[in-house]
Structure formats: C-alpha cells, structure tokens
Design a protein around this motif. Structure first.
Motif, PDB file in Angstrom:
ATOM      1  N   ILE A 106       0.953  -1.160  -0.151  1.00  8.19           N
ATOM      2  CA  ILE A 106       0.117   0.025   0.124  1.00  8.19           C
ATOM      3  C   ILE A 106       1.023   1.038  -0.054  1.00  8.19           C
ATOM      4  O   ILE A 106       1.774   1.329   0.804  1.00  8.19           O
ATOM      5  N   LEU A 107       0.690   2.125  -1.004  1.00  5.39           N
ATOM      6  CA  LEU A 107       1.481   3.387  -1.037  1.00  5.39           C
ATOM      7  C   LEU A 107       0.411   4.333  -0.732  1.00  5.39           C
ATOM      8  O   LEU A 107      -0.379   4.583  -1.416  1.00  5.39           O
ATOM      9  N   GLU A 108       0.742   5.362   0.091  1.00  2.81           N
ATOM     10  CA  GLU A 108      -0.074   6.325   0.707  1.00  2.81           C
ATOM     11  C   GLU A 108       0.916   7.635   0.637  1.00  2.81           C
ATOM     12  O   GLU A 108       1.993   7.571   0.983  1.00  2.81           O
ATOM     13  N   HIS A 109       0.255   8.690   0.166  1.00  2.78           N
ATOM     14  CA  HIS A 109       0.784   9.884   0.187  1.00  2.78           C
ATOM     15  C   HIS A 109      -0.145  11.054   0.803  1.00  2.78           C
ATOM     16  O   HIS A 109      -1.667  11.168   0.370  1.00  2.78           O
ATOM     17  N   TYR A 110       0.098  11.779   1.856  1.00  2.00           N
ATOM     18  CA  TYR A 110      -0.564  12.676   2.391  1.00  2.00           C
ATOM     19  C   TYR A 110      -0.040  14.126   2.158  1.00  2.00           C
ATOM     20  O   TYR A 110       1.420  14.102   2.535  1.00  2.00           O
ATOM     21  N   ARG A 111      -0.840  15.125   2.420  1.00  3.34           N
ATOM     22  CA  ARG A 111      -0.311  16.555   2.256  1.00  3.34           C
ATOM     23  C   ARG A 111       0.624  16.722   3.419  1.00  3.34           C
ATOM     24  O   ARG A 111       1.328  17.727   3.328  1.00  3.34           O
ATOM     25  N   ASP A 112       0.329  16.404   4.794  1.00  6.15           N
ATOM     26  CA  ASP A 112       0.925  16.652   5.789  1.00  6.15           C
ATOM     27  C   ASP A 112       0.422  15.932   6.980  1.00  6.15           C
ATOM     28  O   ASP A 112      -0.345  15.056   6.783  1.00  6.15           O
ATOM     29  N   SER A 113       1.065  16.181   8.125  1.00  8.17           N
ATOM     30  CA  SER A 113       0.845  15.451   9.399  1.00  8.17           C
ATOM     31  C   SER A 113      -0.766  15.491   9.718  1.00  8.17           C
ATOM     32  O   SER A 113      -1.342  14.564  10.036  1.00  8.17           O
ATOM     33  N   ALA A 114      -1.475  16.672   9.702  1.00  3.69           N
ATOM     34  CA  ALA A 114      -2.826  16.877  10.021  1.00  3.69           C
ATOM     35  C   ALA A 114      -3.461  15.682   8.989  1.00  3.69           C
ATOM     36  O   ALA A 114      -4.690  15.427   9.375  1.00  3.69           O
ATOM     37  N   ALA A 115      -3.477  15.789   7.639  1.00  2.00           N
ATOM     38  CA  ALA A 115      -4.005  14.807   6.829  1.00  2.00           C
ATOM     39  C   ALA A 115      -3.731  13.156   7.324  1.00  2.00           C
ATOM     40  O   ALA A 115      -4.646  12.459   7.021  1.00  2.00           O
ATOM     41  N   VAL A 116      -2.830  13.020   7.811  1.00  3.16           N
ATOM     42  CA  VAL A 116      -2.437  11.576   8.395  1.00  3.16           C
ATOM     43  C   VAL A 116      -3.325  11.340   9.556  1.00  3.16           C
ATOM     44  O   VAL A 116      -4.049  10.267   9.470  1.00  3.16           O
ATOM     45  N   VAL A 117      -3.300  12.385  10.485  1.00  2.00           N
ATOM     46  CA  VAL A 117      -4.022  12.110  11.476  1.00  2.00           C
ATOM     47  C   VAL A 117      -5.528  12.003  11.216  1.00  2.00           C
ATOM     48  O   VAL A 117      -6.206  11.109  11.723  1.00  2.00           O
ATOM     49  N   HIS A 118      -5.780  12.928  10.173  1.00  4.94           N
ATOM     50  CA  HIS A 118      -7.412  12.751   9.712  1.00  4.94           C
ATOM     51  C   HIS A 118      -7.661  11.234   9.142  1.00  4.94           C
ATOM     52  O   HIS A 118      -8.795  10.749   9.476  1.00  4.94           O
ATOM     53  N   HIS A 119      -6.775  10.959   8.365  1.00  2.00           N
ATOM     54  CA  HIS A 119      -7.100   9.644   7.497  1.00  2.00           C
ATOM     55  C   HIS A 119      -7.115   8.714   8.557  1.00  2.00           C
ATOM     56  O   HIS A 119      -8.093   7.957   8.527  1.00  2.00           O
ATOM     57  N   VAL A 171       7.853   4.866   6.673  1.00  2.00           N
ATOM     58  CA  VAL A 171       7.380   6.232   6.478  1.00  2.00           C
ATOM     59  C   VAL A 171       8.335   6.978   6.069  1.00  2.00           C
ATOM     60  O   VAL A 171       9.565   7.235   6.571  1.00  2.00           O
ATOM     61  N   TYR A 172       8.203   8.047   4.970  1.00  2.00           N
ATOM     62  CA  TYR A 172       9.182   9.023   4.408  1.00  2.00           C
ATOM     63  C   TYR A 172       8.417  10.370   4.834  1.00  2.00           C
ATOM     64  O   TYR A 172       7.358  10.714   4.361  1.00  2.00           O
ATOM     65  N   GLY A 173       9.281  11.126   5.173  1.00  2.00           N
ATOM     66  CA  GLY A 173       9.018  12.343   5.468  1.00  2.00           C
ATOM     67  C   GLY A 173       9.271  12.534   7.146  1.00  2.00           C
ATOM     68  O   GLY A 173       9.963  11.852   7.757  1.00  2.00           O
ATOM     69  N   SER A 174       8.896  13.874   7.528  1.00  2.00           N
ATOM     70  CA  SER A 174       9.073  14.179   8.989  1.00  2.00           C
ATOM     71  C   SER A 174       7.564  14.484   9.695  1.00  2.00           C
ATOM     72  O   SER A 174       7.190  15.400   9.530  1.00  2.00           O
ATOM     73  N   PRO A 175       6.890  13.372   9.930  1.00  2.00           N
ATOM     74  CA  PRO A 175       5.681  13.687  10.524  1.00  2.00           C
ATOM     75  C   PRO A 175       5.911  14.324  11.977  1.00  2.00           C
ATOM     76  O   PRO A 175       6.796  14.067  12.737  1.00  2.00           O
ATOM     77  N   LEU A 176       4.783  15.190  12.357  1.00  2.77           N
ATOM     78  CA  LEU A 176       4.787  16.024  13.529  1.00  2.77           C
ATOM     79  C   LEU A 176       4.465  14.864  14.687  1.00  2.77           C
ATOM     80  O   LEU A 176       4.158  13.681  14.324  1.00  2.77           O
ATOM     81  N   PRO A 177       4.702  15.216  15.707  1.00  3.83           N
ATOM     82  CA  PRO A 177       4.427  14.231  16.984  1.00  3.83           C
ATOM     83  C   PRO A 177       3.051  13.342  16.931  1.00  3.83           C
ATOM     84  O   PRO A 177       2.978  12.457  17.376  1.00  3.83           O
ATOM     85  N   ASP A 178       1.755  14.271  16.714  1.00  7.65           N
ATOM     86  CA  ASP A 178       0.656  13.560  16.645  1.00  7.65           C
ATOM     87  C   ASP A 178       0.410  12.383  15.630  1.00  7.65           C
ATOM     88  O   ASP A 178       0.031  11.744  15.962  1.00  7.65           O
ATOM     89  N   ALA A 179       1.001  12.791  14.581  1.00  2.00           N
ATOM     90  CA  ALA A 179       1.040  11.844  13.326  1.00  2.00           C
ATOM     91  C   ALA A 179       1.913  10.815  13.706  1.00  2.00           C
ATOM     92  O   ALA A 179       1.521   9.563  13.661  1.00  2.00           O
ATOM     93  N   LYS A 180       3.032  11.042  14.261  1.00  2.40           N
ATOM     94  CA  LYS A 180       4.007   9.795  14.578  1.00  2.40           C
ATOM     95  C   LYS A 180       3.804   8.933  15.632  1.00  2.40           C
ATOM     96  O   LYS A 180       3.800   7.913  15.483  1.00  2.40           O
TER      97      LYS A 180
END
Length: 118
Positions: free
Chosen positions: A54-67, A90-99
């Motif tokens: 599964i390949l997923e791409h989100y605009r930002d950490s808030a979008a990850v949390v929402h999903h 995971v690729y990128g630098s998620p903020l603490p809430d997403a991480k």
C-alpha cells in the motif's frame, strides 16, 4: 521543509482471504478519495495474492491524523482481521501527533535528505 508524508507498507494475506480483503478495501478507497489531504492511495498485490503493498501520500501530518482517526478507523477491525502488517516505512518528517499514530503500526521512519518531487 517539505510537509508531505508518504508511506509504503507491506501486508500479508491468506490467498483465500484476498477477495474478502478487496471487499473491505473498496469502500475504504472511496472514502479516502474524499479526503482533501490524501494525495495518493494505491493497493498492489503479488501474483499469488499473498502480499499487499500500500502506497499512501498525504499533504501533511494533519491529513495523516485525519485519515487514520476518521476514515481508516471505520474499517480497521475488518482490515486487520484479514491482513497482517509485515513492514511500514514512513518517508518524511511527521509531527508528533501523526508519529504517535504511525508508531502503532510499527512504523520505521526515513527522512529525505536530497532529491525532488515534480
């Protein structure tokens, strides 16, 4: 700093469960497509129907949390009953809430240091 978060995860399914897994995934994909912050969401399977990528791409950490908390949570029980996570990168630098959410999937984090996306 780029805010995008991507991941590639690998799940194992029993070949006899693949059709049931597809039935869980179909409405999940429909709902994920509606998310403003979901940029890509693709499922791929090996020829023997035992390994799912599964390949997923989100605009930002808030979008990850929402999903994960709003969309995926509706399907999580049926999804995880049929598929077992083998890897979650995971690729990128998620903020603490997403991480914190991604840690629950056993995520391994890799941070980009060079390159580009067009």
């Amino acid at each position: 700093m780029k805010d995008d978060i991507y991941w590639l995860c690998t799940f194992r399914v029993k070949p006899t469960d693949f059709e049931a897994f597809k039935a869980v995934v179909a409405p999940l994909v429909i709902e994920t497509r509606k998310e403003a912050g979901s940029m890509a969401y693709e499922y791929c399977v090996t020829a023997d129907h035992t390994v799912i990528h599964i390949l997923e791409h989100y605009r930002d950490s808030a979008a990850v949390v929402h999903h994960v908390t709003k969309t995926f949570s509706q399907f999580a029980a049926n999804f995880t009953a049929l598929a077992a996570v083998e890897s979650f990168t995971v690729y990128g630098s998620p903020l603490p809430d997403a991480k914190a959410i991604l840690d629950g999937f056993g995520a391994v984090y890799v941070t980009p240091f060079d390159g580009f996306t067009k």
